[in-house]
Write an enzyme that holds these catalytic residues in place. Structure first.
Site, mmCIF file in Angstrom:
data_model
loop_
_atom_site.group_PDB
_atom_site.id
_atom_site.type_symbol
_atom_site.label_atom_id
_atom_site.label_comp_id
_atom_site.label_asym_id
_atom_site.label_seq_id
_atom_site.Cartn_x
_atom_site.Cartn_y
_atom_site.Cartn_z
ATOM 1 N N GLU A 67 0.819 -1.213 0.000
ATOM 2 C CA GLU A 67 0.000 0.000 0.000
ATOM 3 C C GLU A 67 0.853 1.264 0.000
ATOM 4 O O GLU A 67 0.829 2.065 0.936
ATOM 5 C CB GLU A 67 -0.927 0.013 1.223
ATOM 6 C CG GLU A 67 -1.912 -1.132 1.213
ATOM 7 C CD GLU A 67 -3.011 -1.028 2.247
ATOM 8 O OE1 GLU A 67 -4.094 -1.526 2.017
ATOM 9 O OE2 GLU A 67 -2.780 -0.429 3.306
ATOM 10 N N GLU B 281 -5.703 -8.099 -1.093
ATOM 11 C CA GLU B 281 -6.360 -7.899 0.205
ATOM 12 C C GLU B 281 -7.813 -7.553 -0.034
ATOM 13 O O GLU B 281 -8.119 -6.653 -0.839
ATOM 14 C CB GLU B 281 -5.730 -6.736 0.987
ATOM 15 C CG GLU B 281 -4.427 -7.048 1.645
ATOM 16 C CD GLU B 281 -3.956 -5.918 2.561
ATOM 17 O OE1 GLU B 281 -4.795 -5.233 3.168
ATOM 18 O OE2 GLU B 281 -2.728 -5.736 2.635
HETATM 19 C C1 BG6 Z 1 -4.347 -2.801 4.864
HETATM 20 C C2 BG6 Z 1 -3.042 -3.338 5.303
HETATM 21 O O1 BG6 Z 1 -4.268 -1.438 5.071
HETATM 22 O O2 BG6 Z 1 -5.518 -3.146 5.528
HETATM 23 C C3 BG6 Z 1 -3.103 -4.465 6.304
HETATM 24 O O3 BG6 Z 1 -2.204 -3.667 4.236
HETATM 25 C C4 BG6 Z 1 -4.262 -4.228 7.239
HETATM 26 O O4 BG6 Z 1 -1.871 -4.521 6.960
HETATM 27 C C5 BG6 Z 1 -5.549 -4.220 6.440
HETATM 28 O O5 BG6 Z 1 -4.326 -5.133 8.290
HETATM 29 C C6 BG6 Z 1 -6.809 -4.094 7.268
HETATM 30 O O6 BG6 Z 1 -6.715 -3.003 8.106
HETATM 31 P P1 BG6 Z 1 -6.960 -3.140 9.667
HETATM 32 O O7 BG6 Z 1 -6.690 -1.802 10.210
HETATM 33 O O8 BG6 Z 1 -8.365 -3.578 9.833
HETATM 34 O O9 BG6 Z 1 -6.002 -4.177 10.139
#
Ligand code: BG6
Length: 473
Positions: A178, A373
């Protein structure tokens, strides 16, 4: 149209949110290792200087889910679900504990040898992020983080070492997780501590330039080491920005906001600073320092594919009044979209937005995409050794439907890895309570619990999805 036969289904984690063992086998401190959990975390991220001088009760990354010791049993569970790919990251401070050493830490390298060999045992392709929110802390305290051009050389050395070492085990690499987070959470993304008297945009975009050059250098090294056998990708926290209304000023604001995120990928994919940056930098008072040869590097070593995280679309308006009622999202604030529901953490849920985002990205770059993701962070209740997580299944089903629609629209897609395929520490809040996994981990926000793994209902559901290559959702 069905998905291609070799579509890469799988799941994703990151070293700093899963491994724990924060000092084991010579590992150095990562910047995330000084961060607490809960409400204090955002405060620490906003004032890293203060965080460095504060002792907190609990540091979630120190033990995380202990993946450093449990990876064999965890990968076995991933294999049982039929994973074709497993995304994780290498912890930079495991390999170079302070970041500026000339020789790597053999014990750290050995860990990833074993981890990737374990994936290979089950025919699972590793997808490896070189830097996921865990730049060595020393590079921040001693060098000022990515604002310092020296980090390019340290990163390049690290990248060369791991690309060479794992060239027979890993094909897919991402240079920075990211990368656009740098603008929103500069400590996470770039180890930056920005003084009140500084032009924050100047510091952030200068650091961004250094990361973009570093990303090209890693791509160059990859091509020299393993030619076309390596696939190198960039990674964006994506989510199309919609205009709040059809008012032309709102529309223009959406164009600007979208450019702010696509800026990084515009450089990494097309190989040069887009024309709109001239005006953008001028208005922000940004004057980039570049060295001779930077432009050529960026041009010559672009990425092979574009990966991204998608949790939600975003909504923007030209009218500042509208911002009185905004909502949380993956680091970016957004206006509330009246057509969308939201998760318990306020992240809006927009499956169609995934299709919109994919189409726009593919139109813009014409390179294969990879969703690395996506998922729902929710509170789960463990009952009778399982979790009835129908809400997670619903969320994923709707997103996968839209993903397949986008492929039908003509988007080239390499694969899909759901975020946090096993429960892990939340990056944004440091909580364990915000769970994404198909596998429940018995550990709470304070780090208590047996650490035992339990299959949730979604485990069997996802297994079926993979088995039928997305035909049965
Ligand atoms: C992304 C990241 O921003 O979102 C992850 O690459 C992160 O590391 C994921 O865990 C979800 O965000 P959060 O804050 O719910 O863990």
């Amino acid at each position: 149209m069905p998905l291609q036969k070799d579509f890469l289904w799988g799941g994703a984690i990151a070293a700093n949110q899963a491994e724990g063992a924060y000092k084991e086998d010579g590992k150095g401190m990562a910047l995330v290792d000084v961060l607490p959990s809960g409400k204090q975390r955002w405060d620490a991220l906003a004032n890293p200087n203060k965080a460095l001088n504060t002792t907190y009760d609990h540091y979630p990354s120190h033990e995380a889910i202990d993946f450093y010791h449990t990876y064999k049993e965890d990968i076995k569970l991933f294999a049982e679900m039929g994973f074709k790919v497993f995304r994780t990251s290498i912890s930079w401070p495991r390999i170079f504990p302070k970041g500026d050493e000339t020789e790597p830490n053999e014990a750290g390298l050995k860990f990833y040898d074993d981890l990737f060999a374990e994936c290979q045992k089950y025919g699972i392709e590793p997808l490896v992020t070189l830097n996921h929110f865990d730049t060595p802390l020393y590079l921040t305290t001693e060098y000022g983080g990515w604002r310092n051009r020296k980090l390019i050389g340290f990163y390049e050395r690290y990248a060369k070492v791991v690309l060479e070492r794992y060239k027979d085990k890993v094909k897919y690499w991402l240079t920075f997780n990211e990368i656009n987070m740098l603008l929103h959470i500069p400590f996470f993304g770039g180890g930056l501590m920005i003084g009140e008297d500084e032009n924050a945009d100047q510091v952030k975009f200068q650091a961004a330039h250094h990361q973009l050059v570093a990303s090209s250098l890693a791509t160059k090294a990859a091509k020299e080491i393993n030619g076309e056998d390596f696939m190198i990708g960039c990674m964006l926290a994506a989510g199309e920005v919609y205009p709040y209304s059809c008012h032309p000023e709102d529309m223009m604001k959406a164009v600007h906001d979208n450019r702010k995120q696509y800026f990084f990928i515009d450089v990494q994919s097309r190989g040069e600073y887009p024309s709109y940056t001239n005006r953008m930098f001028k208005e922000l008072g940004v004057d980039l320092e570049m060295e001779q040869g930077d432009g050529e590097l960026l041009k010559q070593y672009t990425v092979d594919f574009i990966s991204f995280s998608y949790y939600s679309s975003r909504l923007t308006s030209a009218d500042p009044e509208k911002y009185k009622d905004d909502t949380a999202g993956n680091a970016f604030k957004s206006l509330k979209n009246p057509h969308l529901e939201a998760s318990e953490w306020g992240w809006q849920i927009d499956p169609v937005g995934l299709r919109v985002t994919m189409n726009n990205m593919y139109d813009r770059y014409q390179k294969p995409l990879f969703i690395v993701e996506n998922g729902l962070g929710a509170v789960d209740e463990l009952k009778d050794g399982t979790v009835e997580d129908d809400y997670r299944i619903d969320y994923m089903r709707e997103h996968l439907k839209q993903m397949i629609e986008a492929v039908d629209d003509g988007v080239e897609l390499l694969g899909y890895t759901s975020w946090g395929c096993i429960d892990l520490v939340s990056a944004g809040t440091g909580e364990m309570k915000k769970r994404y996994g198909f596998i429940y981990v018995d550990r709470d926000n304070e780090g208590n619990g047996t650490g035992k793994r339990y299959k949730k209902k979604s485990f069997d559901w996802y297994k079926k999805v993979i088995e039928t290559n997305g035909e049965q959702l």
